[in-house]
Design a protein around this motif. Sequence first.
Motif: not given
Length: 517
Positions: A417-420, A422-425, A448-449
């Motif tokens: 979930d590092d840079n989560m 960024g993944k969500i965006q 998730f956000k």
Amino acid sequence: MSIKNDKLFLLIKSLSKSEKIHFKLYATRIKTNKNAKFTNLFEKINKMNFYNDKKILNNTSISKKQLSNIKAHLFKQILISLKLQNLEKDNDLKILNYIFFAKILYNKGLYIQSLKFLEKSKIIARNEEMNIILLEVIEFEKMIESQHITRSIRTKSGELSLESKELIEQLKCQNAFSNLSLELYSLYLKVGYVRNKKDKIFIESYFRTNLPKFNIKHLNFYEKLYLYQAKVWYHHIQQNFIMCYQFSKKWVKLFKNNKNKKQILPISYLKGYHHLLDTLFYLNNYYKFIHILAEFEQEVKNNNMILNVNTKVLIFMYKYSNRINKHYMEGTFSEGINNVIPSLLKEFNKLHNLLDIHYIMIIYYKIACLYFGSGDNQNTILYLLKIMENKQINIHKDLQCSARLLYLMACYESGLDDNMDGKIQSAYKFFVKMDDWYIVQKKIIFFFKNIGNMFPNQIKTQFKKLKYKLLKYYFHPYEKRTFLYLDIISWLTSKIENRPIEQIIKEKFISRYNHIR
């Protein structure tokens, strides 16, 4: 050079053992061809795993300037060899060959002999209901009869004129059905299921406007086939799987009532089975699903259809995607990985260059879901990235959107979930770009956000809230499409109850079909 870019390499690799032997015999029927450059080129390419110009130039007497022309010559010679080998097996080729002979004889002024070959082609075309070719033959006959004295003009002219008119009317109806089917299929590939009332109204209006008037009792085989195909796509796009099941069942039954058509149209026969199995899966009708799957696999074993590259690709796709679907329904994900994945990947590697991107993405997604259900999030992410990295984003948008949601779930499960954010965006931008930003997707993305800002003791409560919110849309006419690709409700249940998702789905299956186990 890319394999996909070299048509000669792909053609040679698609040949069966018997086709390669036949080509060698055909090519070397002239003694001087035994050491010809095009036969040497065939041998070199046949032994290659990957196409490489340099290897050919270094290991043959072919110069760089000659290579292009020799490749073109070899390509044509292979096609001629295939034509000769399949002439007696393929009625289409047989008819076209008769027409070819008829044209040669006509050009020689041998009109009666020409008409005899046309009559032979008409007999086959009529028997197989090949109306397009039959019309071409009749038009050729009309031309001969109208321009030359064949001593049959008095009896023939009226017959040919009447037959031509009847065929044109039949072809109008057949063409309307086939066009409608093709347009609906194309629409599904681009957009997927209906997303809102506007989509639904458009599909219904388009279908009504383009569906010709007909009496089912008067339709021939091809008209019925295209009609059933159009109806299947029409109901499939609207997620009306009960009606989709009814028409896919008629589609398969049509072939069973016309057994000779299995050999003539094996692709259509296979696709009928695919839609029948697909709808049973979506309807969660396990009884009928396993029965039809066994029936389908038996049909393949019995060699009831022509086996060529096209049919092999479809058999591979439908066999493995439905075997995986069976494990989905049962909740036996780990068993599916052990029993299905090894042989699937082995065959996939052999056929990979023959599969279009649509099929490849489906296979990757099926494998990813199987791994996710088993708890193997690393492999889930691996296969989802293969889909997400694909640049042809207009292919199967529903699947691509679901892949991004499953990716977020797998990343969360695996602790990546590092840079989560960024993944969500990235997922959010994709949904907006695809014009696929609807309630279910929004609620999952926002969940998730916000989950990163929660305390551990609050997370289970949030999972419960999300499950409650999503259940409201489980049978929604437009929002339910997300659940067709992603069993997010079972995943949420597994998080709430702190149990593996495989166990949750397996228990649901057993409780519904406890008398099967």
